[in-house]
Design a protein around this motif. Structure first.
Motif, PDB file in Angstrom:
ATOM      1  N   LYS A 192      -1.842  11.542 -11.937  1.00  0.00           N
ATOM      2  CA  LYS A 192      -2.434  10.221 -12.139  1.00  0.00           C
ATOM      3  C   LYS A 192      -2.443   9.398 -10.856  1.00  0.00           C
ATOM      4  O   LYS A 192      -3.317   8.536 -10.660  1.00  0.00           O
ATOM      5  CB  LYS A 192      -1.664   9.470 -13.231  1.00  0.00           C
ATOM      6  CG  LYS A 192      -1.665  10.133 -14.594  1.00  0.00           C
ATOM      7  CD  LYS A 192      -3.063  10.213 -15.195  1.00  0.00           C
ATOM      8  CE  LYS A 192      -3.603   8.867 -15.597  1.00  0.00           C
ATOM      9  NZ  LYS A 192      -4.896   8.979 -16.298  1.00  0.00           N
ATOM     10  N   TYR A 193      -1.487   9.672  -9.957  1.00  0.00           N
ATOM     11  CA  TYR A 193      -1.359   8.846  -8.748  1.00  0.00           C
ATOM     12  C   TYR A 193      -2.318   9.272  -7.637  1.00  0.00           C
ATOM     13  O   TYR A 193      -2.799   8.413  -6.873  1.00  0.00           O
ATOM     14  CB  TYR A 193       0.080   8.920  -8.232  1.00  0.00           C
ATOM     15  CG  TYR A 193       0.296   8.222  -6.916  1.00  0.00           C
ATOM     16  CD1 TYR A 193       0.269   6.834  -6.817  1.00  0.00           C
ATOM     17  CD2 TYR A 193       0.527   8.961  -5.753  1.00  0.00           C
ATOM     18  CE1 TYR A 193       0.466   6.194  -5.603  1.00  0.00           C
ATOM     19  CE2 TYR A 193       0.730   8.329  -4.535  1.00  0.00           C
ATOM     20  CZ  TYR A 193       0.701   6.950  -4.467  1.00  0.00           C
ATOM     21  OH  TYR A 193       0.888   6.324  -3.260  1.00  0.00           O
ATOM     22  N   LEU A 194      -2.628  10.549  -7.519  1.00  0.00           N
ATOM     23  CA  LEU A 194      -3.440  11.035  -6.404  1.00  0.00           C
ATOM     24  C   LEU A 194      -4.804  10.345  -6.300  1.00  0.00           C
ATOM     25  O   LEU A 194      -5.208   9.951  -5.187  1.00  0.00           O
ATOM     26  CB  LEU A 194      -3.605  12.556  -6.508  1.00  0.00           C
ATOM     27  CG  LEU A 194      -2.345  13.376  -6.184  1.00  0.00           C
ATOM     28  CD1 LEU A 194      -2.606  14.862  -6.394  1.00  0.00           C
ATOM     29  CD2 LEU A 194      -1.877  13.114  -4.758  1.00  0.00           C
ATOM     30  N   PRO A 195      -5.548  10.149  -7.405  1.00  0.00           N
ATOM     31  CA  PRO A 195      -6.811   9.396  -7.273  1.00  0.00           C
ATOM     32  C   PRO A 195      -6.596   7.956  -6.818  1.00  0.00           C
ATOM     33  O   PRO A 195      -7.420   7.409  -6.069  1.00  0.00           O
ATOM     34  CB  PRO A 195      -7.406   9.445  -8.692  1.00  0.00           C
ATOM     35  CG  PRO A 195      -6.745  10.608  -9.346  1.00  0.00           C
ATOM     36  CD  PRO A 195      -5.380  10.675  -8.770  1.00  0.00           C
ATOM     37  N   GLU A 196      -5.504   7.330  -7.267  1.00  0.00           N
ATOM     38  CA  GLU A 196      -5.187   5.974  -6.832  1.00  0.00           C
ATOM     39  C   GLU A 196      -4.945   5.951  -5.324  1.00  0.00           C
ATOM     40  O   GLU A 196      -5.412   5.043  -4.622  1.00  0.00           O
ATOM     41  CB  GLU A 196      -3.939   5.467  -7.564  1.00  0.00           C
ATOM     42  CG  GLU A 196      -4.131   5.231  -9.037  1.00  0.00           C
ATOM     43  CD  GLU A 196      -4.832   3.916  -9.310  1.00  0.00           C
ATOM     44  OE1 GLU A 196      -4.614   2.952  -8.557  1.00  0.00           O
ATOM     45  OE2 GLU A 196      -5.610   3.867 -10.269  1.00  0.00           O
ATOM     46  N   TYR A 197      -4.189   6.937  -4.846  1.00  0.00           N
ATOM     47  CA  TYR A 197      -3.877   7.007  -3.420  1.00  0.00           C
ATOM     48  C   TYR A 197      -5.155   7.145  -2.595  1.00  0.00           C
ATOM     49  O   TYR A 197      -5.320   6.470  -1.558  1.00  0.00           O
ATOM     50  CB  TYR A 197      -2.936   8.184  -3.159  1.00  0.00           C
ATOM     51  CG  TYR A 197      -2.587   8.377  -1.708  1.00  0.00           C
ATOM     52  CD1 TYR A 197      -1.585   7.603  -1.125  1.00  0.00           C
ATOM     53  CD2 TYR A 197      -3.257   9.315  -0.924  1.00  0.00           C
ATOM     54  CE1 TYR A 197      -1.259   7.763   0.228  1.00  0.00           C
ATOM     55  CE2 TYR A 197      -2.935   9.479   0.418  1.00  0.00           C
ATOM     56  CZ  TYR A 197      -1.941   8.701   0.982  1.00  0.00           C
ATOM     57  OH  TYR A 197      -1.630   8.864   2.314  1.00  0.00           O
ATOM     58  N   ALA A 198      -6.057   8.028  -3.041  1.00  0.00           N
ATOM     59  CA  ALA A 198      -7.322   8.215  -2.317  1.00  0.00           C
ATOM     60  C   ALA A 198      -8.144   6.926  -2.318  1.00  0.00           C
ATOM     61  O   ALA A 198      -8.798   6.595  -1.314  1.00  0.00           O
ATOM     62  CB  ALA A 198      -8.115   9.354  -2.955  1.00  0.00           C
ATOM     63  N   GLU A 199      -8.087   6.175  -3.418  1.00  0.00           N
ATOM     64  CA  GLU A 199      -8.892   4.955  -3.534  1.00  0.00           C
ATOM     65  C   GLU A 199      -8.372   3.846  -2.627  1.00  0.00           C
ATOM     66  O   GLU A 199      -9.126   3.256  -1.856  1.00  0.00           O
ATOM     67  CB  GLU A 199      -8.899   4.480  -4.997  1.00  0.00           C
ATOM     68  CG  GLU A 199      -9.759   3.257  -5.234  1.00  0.00           C
ATOM     69  CD  GLU A 199      -9.778   2.841  -6.697  1.00  0.00           C
ATOM     70  OE1 GLU A 199     -10.138   1.686  -6.974  1.00  0.00           O
ATOM     71  OE2 GLU A 199      -9.442   3.677  -7.561  1.00  0.00           O
ATOM     72  N   PHE A 200      -7.066   3.546  -2.692  1.00  0.00           N
ATOM     73  CA  PHE A 200      -6.600   2.421  -1.870  1.00  0.00           C
ATOM     74  C   PHE A 200      -6.463   2.790  -0.395  1.00  0.00           C
ATOM     75  O   PHE A 200      -6.502   1.926   0.470  1.00  0.00           O
ATOM     76  CB  PHE A 200      -5.312   1.792  -2.418  1.00  0.00           C
ATOM     77  CG  PHE A 200      -4.077   2.642  -2.418  1.00  0.00           C
ATOM     78  CD1 PHE A 200      -3.514   3.112  -1.251  1.00  0.00           C
ATOM     79  CD2 PHE A 200      -3.438   2.939  -3.624  1.00  0.00           C
ATOM     80  CE1 PHE A 200      -2.353   3.866  -1.257  1.00  0.00           C
ATOM     81  CE2 PHE A 200      -2.274   3.695  -3.644  1.00  0.00           C
ATOM     82  CZ  PHE A 200      -1.739   4.163  -2.440  1.00  0.00           C
ATOM     83  N   SER A 201      -6.324   4.078  -0.087  1.00  0.00           N
ATOM     84  CA  SER A 201      -6.239   4.485   1.323  1.00  0.00           C
ATOM     85  C   SER A 201      -7.569   4.319   2.038  1.00  0.00           C
ATOM     86  O   SER A 201      -7.605   4.213   3.275  1.00  0.00           O
ATOM     87  CB  SER A 201      -5.779   5.936   1.427  1.00  0.00           C
ATOM     88  OG  SER A 201      -4.465   6.081   0.943  1.00  0.00           O
ATOM     89  N   ALA A 202      -8.658   4.321   1.279  1.00  0.00           N
ATOM     90  CA  ALA A 202      -9.983   4.145   1.875  1.00  0.00           C
ATOM     91  C   ALA A 202     -10.269   2.689   2.236  1.00  0.00           C
ATOM     92  O   ALA A 202     -11.234   2.404   2.947  1.00  0.00           O
ATOM     93  CB  ALA A 202     -11.056   4.649   0.907  1.00  0.00           C
ATOM     94  N   LEU A 203      -9.430   1.765   1.781  1.00  0.00           N
ATOM     95  CA  LEU A 203      -9.625   0.343   2.071  1.00  0.00           C
ATOM     96  C   LEU A 203      -9.060  -0.009   3.443  1.00  0.00           C
ATOM     97  O   LEU A 203      -8.203   0.705   3.975  1.00  0.00           O
ATOM     98  CB  LEU A 203      -8.925  -0.502   0.999  1.00  0.00           C
ATOM     99  CG  LEU A 203      -9.421  -0.338  -0.442  1.00  0.00           C
ATOM    100  CD1 LEU A 203      -8.512  -1.110  -1.402  1.00  0.00           C
ATOM    101  CD2 LEU A 203     -10.860  -0.819  -0.580  1.00  0.00           C
ATOM    102  N   PRO A 204      -9.503  -1.125   4.038  1.00  0.00           N
ATOM    103  CA  PRO A 204      -8.922  -1.567   5.317  1.00  0.00           C
ATOM    104  C   PRO A 204      -7.435  -1.864   5.150  1.00  0.00           C
ATOM    105  O   PRO A 204      -6.983  -2.274   4.076  1.00  0.00           O
ATOM    106  CB  PRO A 204      -9.713  -2.853   5.629  1.00  0.00           C
ATOM    107  CG  PRO A 204     -10.956  -2.756   4.814  1.00  0.00           C
ATOM    108  CD  PRO A 204     -10.612  -1.978   3.590  1.00  0.00           C
ATOM    109  N   SER A 205      -6.683  -1.671   6.216  1.00  0.00           N
ATOM    110  CA  SER A 205      -5.232  -1.873   6.145  1.00  0.00           C
ATOM    111  C   SER A 205      -4.853  -3.327   5.936  1.00  0.00           C
ATOM    112  O   SER A 205      -3.797  -3.633   5.388  1.00  0.00           O
ATOM    113  CB  SER A 205      -4.568  -1.348   7.417  1.00  0.00           C
ATOM    114  OG  SER A 205      -5.092  -2.019   8.558  1.00  0.00           O
TER     115      SER A 205
END
Length: 436
Positions: A192-205
């Protein structure tokens, strides 16, 4: 879900006491308390710290949680692997120290069970970290489903092993069931966490609140310390209860029986209705942390007022029910001994203080008052242990009840004062409700 899980645990204790006696339940609770201590020690209160710190990042407008989650997972894995290795290496020494207190002699199977528990620690720690993230994101279905997965797999493994391998030690079976439950839950949460990680990692820091690992440790270590203090003092208190009861009763059977009834029947029955407040506390920590980080004082005041007034009304209602029907409830739980019903009736007036503590702790942690929470918990258990030693010497089991009265009243008055002062002079329980 909490009602279901706690209800099944209470039912298990009731059935065990009828099959094996209340003294056996007392021995099992001492072992379970120690296993719980291992899990808390390795976890470092990571669920709470992740939930609060991620909420503060979100409240400050930073939607990229990559940095904070990297710090949280690294810290939790380091801590859990360290304690896992420690308990795996010194399992024999720990079992020798623990067994004479609980089992009447060393049991090599207990050492093997501790090693199996040690293997589950990194999995449980990572799972708790991910649960904290989803709580902060207000997606509570994910940690709830993780708990359900763990419970289902654990009980299926426990029942299957008991049926297929009846001669195997109960400690080995219990440890194995805990391990496979943690594996199943951790796998589900990672998926469940891996898609979340991919989504927020694509945002600016963006501009995160926590920019360095040292900053994370500065905020996280007090939260871990609080968990260690509370769990250590709780374990010490639980270990002392049968000791002081033994000195009063001069009978190990009666002392363990009274301890078993108190820990496995009286306290679970009393805390069973409080599960709804436990859920409220878990939800309110990230909500207050988010509002506090955003500088929204009115939102914080609104949340505190609503939580305390509703929790207060609910706790008074439950206290009245236990005062009137405590004897009847005790008779259903343990028909062989009236002690359970008498204790539930006597504890009824203290229920509002005990229940409010659950919500007050959530408020304090959401406000970042972790140091006070740790100090207050230390004082609470100190008062409880001192009263236990003094009054149990004269009154036996009823000295345990006195210790709960003294510690809960003093500590929760202190919590209320600090919450009131933290909200500010403008805080009022009687002010008209505002939309925030």
């Amino acid at each position: 879900m909490s009602f279901f899980l706690q209800g099944m645990g209470l039912l298990f204790n009731i059935l065990t006491s009828r099959k094996l006696g209340t003294a056996s339940v007392g021995v099992m609770n001492l072992i379970f308390a120690f296993f719980g201590f291992i899990m808390i020690l390795a976890g470092g209160n990571i669920f709470l710290s992740t939930s609060r710190l991620v909420s503060e990042e979100l409240g400050a407008g930073n939607l990229n949680c990559r940095r904070i989650m990297r710090y949280a997972m690294s810290f939790s894995l380091f801590l859990s692997c360290f304690f896992a290795a420690l308990f795996f290496i010194f399992a024999d020494m720990v079992s020798v120290r623990l067994a004479p207190v609980t089992l009447g002699g060393a049991d090599p199977k207990l050492a093997a069970a501790i090693r199996i528990i040690a293997l589950s620690l990194p999995l449980g720690s990572m799972g708790a970290c991910i649960k904290g993230y989803f709580h902060a994101k207000r997606e509570v279905k994910v940690p709830m489903s993780g708990d359900f997965t763990e419970f289902t797999v654990r009980w299926a493994a426990l029942i299957s092993c008991l049926m297929l391998y009846p001669d195997v030690s109960i400690y080995l079976i219990l440890a194995f069931a805990i391990l496979v439950g943690e594996i199943a839950s951790c796998c589900y949460l990672i998926i469940k966490y891996l898609p979340e990680y991919a989504e927020f990692s694509a945002l600016p820091s963006g501009n995160p609140n926590i920019k360095r690992g040292a900053d994370y440790l500065k905020l996280s270590l007090p939260i871990s310390l609080s968990g260690y203090v509370q769990m250590s003092m709780s374990l010490l208190n639980e270990a002392l209860v049968p000791v002081v009861l033994l000195k009063y009763n001069l009978s190990a059977e009666r002392a363990l029986s009274e301890y078993g009834m108190f820990e496995a029947m009286i306290l679970p029955a009393m805390f069973f209705p409080a599960l709804i407040l436990g859920s409220l506390s878990n939800v309110i920590i990230p909500e207050i942390a988010r509002a506090n980080s955003a500088g929204n004082a009115k939102r914080v005041e609104h949340l505190v007022k609503q939580a305390l007034t509703k929790a207060g009304a609910y706790s008074v209602l439950i206290a009245m029910l236990f005062f009137v029907f405590g004897g009847l409830i005790g008779g259903i739980i343990c028909p062989s001994d009236p002690l359970v019903g008498d204790a539930l009736t006597l504890l009824a007036p203290i229920i509002p203080f005990i229940y409010l503590e659950i919500v007050l702790e959530g408020i304090l942690k959401g406000l970042g008052k972790q140091n006070f929470s740790t100090l207050n918990s230390l004082c609470e258990y100190t008062v409880r242990i001192l009263c236990l030693i003094i009054f149990a010497h004269f009154y036996g089991f009823w000295g345990v009840i006195i210790s709960y009265y003294a510690s809960n009243i003093a500590s929760n008055i202190a919590r209320l004062i600090v919450v009131y002062n933290s909200i500010g002079k403008g805080f009022s329980f009687t002010r008209r409700r505002q939309t925030v």
